[in-house]
Design a protein around this motif. Sequence first.
Motif: not given
Length: 255
Positions: A111-128
């Motif tokens: 299950d995704t917690g705050p650290a995991g959600a933040a990591a996905i958001a930040l990494v996807l932002a850089v990729q996009v």
Amino acid sequence: MTHTALDPLRFAVGTLTAIPVRPPASFERRVTVPGMLLAPVAVLPLGLLVAGVLWGGRELGLAPLAVAAAAIAVLALGSRGFHLDGLADTSDALASSYDAERSLAVMKRGDTGPAGAAAIALVLAVQVGAAAALLAPAWGPVLAGALVCASRGVAVVLCVRGLPPARTTGLAASYVSSVPPAAIVGLWLVLAAALCAVAALADLPWWRGLLCAAVALAAVAWLARRAVRRFGGVAGDVMGAAIEVALALMLLAAT
């Protein structure tokens, strides 16, 4: 058990993409080790798909950020979101505890917690954002597709002999600590040369290809060090995290 020459490729495609393939006859190391070395080839269809979405969106005059987001979304669908899940689980595990057993339990829970959600958001932002910038060069979409394929090569680095698995069971245990260092060096020399050639084709300095390879290897080295210190070794989720972070940094370095 009888193996065929295609079993390593089937393993790589089935593990790294959502493309339906017949499973290999077994998951012994004589299948998984060459399969991991074929990772950049296995995701070639996804690289072509990303390049096609970027090129098509640009030719249609669509909004660059939206086109880049669509390309990254297609890539996530093409890999079943497997690597993003690994990024989230690894981030949550690193943020949970300094106890290896507890951290691995958090990673396995899924299950995704705050650290995991933040990591996905930040990494996807850089990729996009970086993918949108690569719409400007004429061959920029091709470079983005090449980076998708090359980024999967970081998983092989985490399989180098001497780097222990975090668990003794599970699929990752069948290929972690199994690839000779010479094979990894050879693979990355080929990938770096290919990236230099594609960068030059995209009217960028050829050394951008070397920079992309360098930042990916630096990121995976850092992540491997953290995984050994916190988890006792490498898990499958760590490989997914390494792929997503490497792709983000490689796309950014290409801009």
